[in-house]
Scaffold this active site. Structure first.
Site, short mmCIF file in Angstrom:
data_model
loop_
_atom_site.label_atom_id
_atom_site.label_comp_id
_atom_site.label_asym_id
_atom_site.label_seq_id
_atom_site.Cartn_x
_atom_site.Cartn_y
_atom_site.Cartn_z
CG ASN A 17 -1.69 1.15 1.33
OD1 ASN A 17 -2.14 2.13 0.54
ND2 ASN A 17 -2.38 1.28 2.56
CD1 TRP A 18 3.26 1.17 -3.12
CD2 TRP A 18 3.12 2.39 -4.90
NE1 TRP A 18 3.56 0.57 -4.03
CE2 TRP A 18 3.57 1.39 -5.09
CE3 TRP A 18 2.77 3.50 -6.05
CZ2 TRP A 18 4.32 0.79 -6.39
CZ3 TRP A 18 3.43 3.06 -7.17
CH2 TRP A 18 4.11 2.06 -7.59
CE LYS A 19 -0.20 3.24 4.86
NZ LYS A 19 0.07 3.45 6.39
CG HIS A 109 -5.74 1.47 5.66
ND1 HIS A 109 -5.22 2.41 6.32
CD2 HIS A 109 -4.67 0.82 5.40
CE1 HIS A 109 -4.12 2.41 6.72
NE2 HIS A 109 -3.72 1.30 5.96
CD GLU A 111 -2.94 5.57 6.79
OE1 GLU A 111 -1.89 5.23 7.31
OE2 GLU A 111 -3.28 5.45 5.67
CD GLU A 179 -5.51 -1.60 8.71
OE1 GLU A 179 -4.42 -1.08 8.01
OE2 GLU A 179 -6.47 -0.77 8.56
CB SER A 225 5.66 -2.36 12.31
OG SER A 225 5.18 -0.99 12.77
N GLY A 246 3.00 -1.18 4.37
CA GLY A 246 2.82 0.00 4.06
C GLY A 246 4.18 0.74 3.82
N GLY A 247 4.94 1.33 4.78
CA GLY A 247 5.80 2.15 4.55
C GLY A 247 7.03 1.47 3.69
#
Length: 267
Positions: A17-19, A109, A111, A179, A225, A246-247
Site C-alpha cells: 500500500n503506497w498510500k 483501512h 486511516e 491491521e 510494521s 505500508g512504508g
C-alpha cells in the site's frame, strides 16, 4: 489477474500500500525496477502473489506498463466509492477501477476509518460496490490500543468483519487484512502469536458468516510494521496468508525481500 484460491492451498499474497506517495512517473520507474528485481530464480509467482496499491493518479500508467510488458504483478486502488456515478465530487467508482483492470481495492483501512470517519456501515456498502464491479475487496479490520485494553484481542476486528460481510454472498472473493492500529507505522509489530490468534478468530467468523468453504479459501493478511526481518515469522502461522505492507513497500530492496520471505528461512 487474481490467482485462483482453493480451500486446500491459499496462495500467499504480499500487498504493498503506497498510500499518498509516488506520482505517476515515479510509479512507472518503481514498478519497472520491482518487476526486474523479482525476475530471478529466488521468486516464483506461482508461490507468492504480489500486488501494489498506488494512488489513483498512477493507476492508468501502471495498467499500461503491466499490460505492455506482461508483468506478473497485480494492482489495485486504495479506496472505492459506494456510488456508481452521480454528484459525488472527488469519488472514484468501482466501474472506473474495473475499466483500469484493477484486481483489488483496499476498503476500510484504519486511516480511512479514522481520518474520514468511515463507519462499519460505510465499509459494508463499499465492499458490496467493489464486488458488484468484479473487484476483490481487501477488507481491513483492526483495533486501537484503547480498543485492545477495553475489549481484549480480536473483539473489535471480528465485529468489524461481521458488519462488513452483511449481505455478502458466500461465493464472494474477498481478502481480509488484520491491521492492529497500534502497530501501524510504530515500528512495533504484533508478535506472530498475537497475529495468529486474531487471524484465527477472523477465520472462525468467516466460517460462521459465509460457511466453511469460504473460510478455508479466504486469505487473511497481517499488516502493521511488516518488514523483511519479521515477515517469515508471521508466514509460519497457519492462519496468516500474507501481508499488507505500508512504508516498507516504498523501499524497493525491502519490499523485494519481503516478497522473497521463503528465502530467509524455511517456511
Amino acid at each position: 489477474m487474481v490467482n485462483t484460491q482453493s480451500p486446500v492451498g491459499r496462495l500467499p499474497l504480499i500487498a504493498g500500500n503506497w498510500k499518498l506517495n509516488l506520482d505517476h512517473l515515479q510509479a512507472i520507474a518503481f514498478v519497472q525496477k520491482l518487476a526486474w528485481s523479482l525476475k530471478d530464480a529466488s521468486h516464483s509467482y506461482s508461490d507468492v502473489e504480489v500486488a501494489i496499491f498506488p494512488p489513483f493518479t498512477d493507476l492508468r500508467s501502471v495498467q499500461t506498463l503491466v499490460s505492455a510488458d506482461k508483468l506478473e504483478l497485480a494492482y489495485g486502488a486504495q479506496d472505492v466509492s459506494a456510488h456508481d456515478s452521480g454528484a459525488y465530487t472527488g469519488e472514484i467508482s468501482g466501474a472506473f477501477l474495473a475499466k483500469l483492470d484493477c484486481a483489488y481495492v483496499i476498503i476500510g483501512h484504519s486511516e480511512r476509518r479514522t481520518l474520514h470517519n468511515e463507519t462499519d456501515e460505510v465499509v459494508a456498502t463499499k465492499v458490496s460496490a467493489a464486488l458488484k464491479h468484479g473487484l476483490v475487496p481487501v477488507l481491513c479490520v483492526g483495533e486501537t490500543a484503547e480498543d485492545l485494553e477495553k475489549f481484549g484481542p480480536s473483539a473489535v476486528p471480528v465485529a468489524q468483519l461481521k458488519a462488513a460481510l452483511a449481505g455478502v454472498p458466500a461465493t464472494a472473493n474477498i481478502v481480509v487484512a488484520y491491521e492492529p492500529v497500534w502497530a501501524i507505522g510504530s515500528g512495533k509489530a504484533a508478535t506472530p502469536e498475537q497475529a495468529e490468534a486474531v487471524c484465527a478468530a477472523l477465520r472462525a467468523e468467516l466460517n460462521t458468516t459465509l460457511g466453511a468453504d469460504a473460510a478455508a479459501a479466504t486469505r487473511i493478511l497481517y499488516g502493521g510494521s511488516v518488514k523483511a526481518a519479521n515477515i517469515a515469522s508471521f508466514m509460519r502461522e497457519p492462519n496468516v496468508d500474507g501481508a499488507l505492507v505500508g512504508g516498507a513497500s516504498l523501499d524497493l530492496d525491502e519490499f523485494s525481500a519481503i516478497v522473497r520471505y521463503k528465502k530467509h528461512v524455511g517456511v
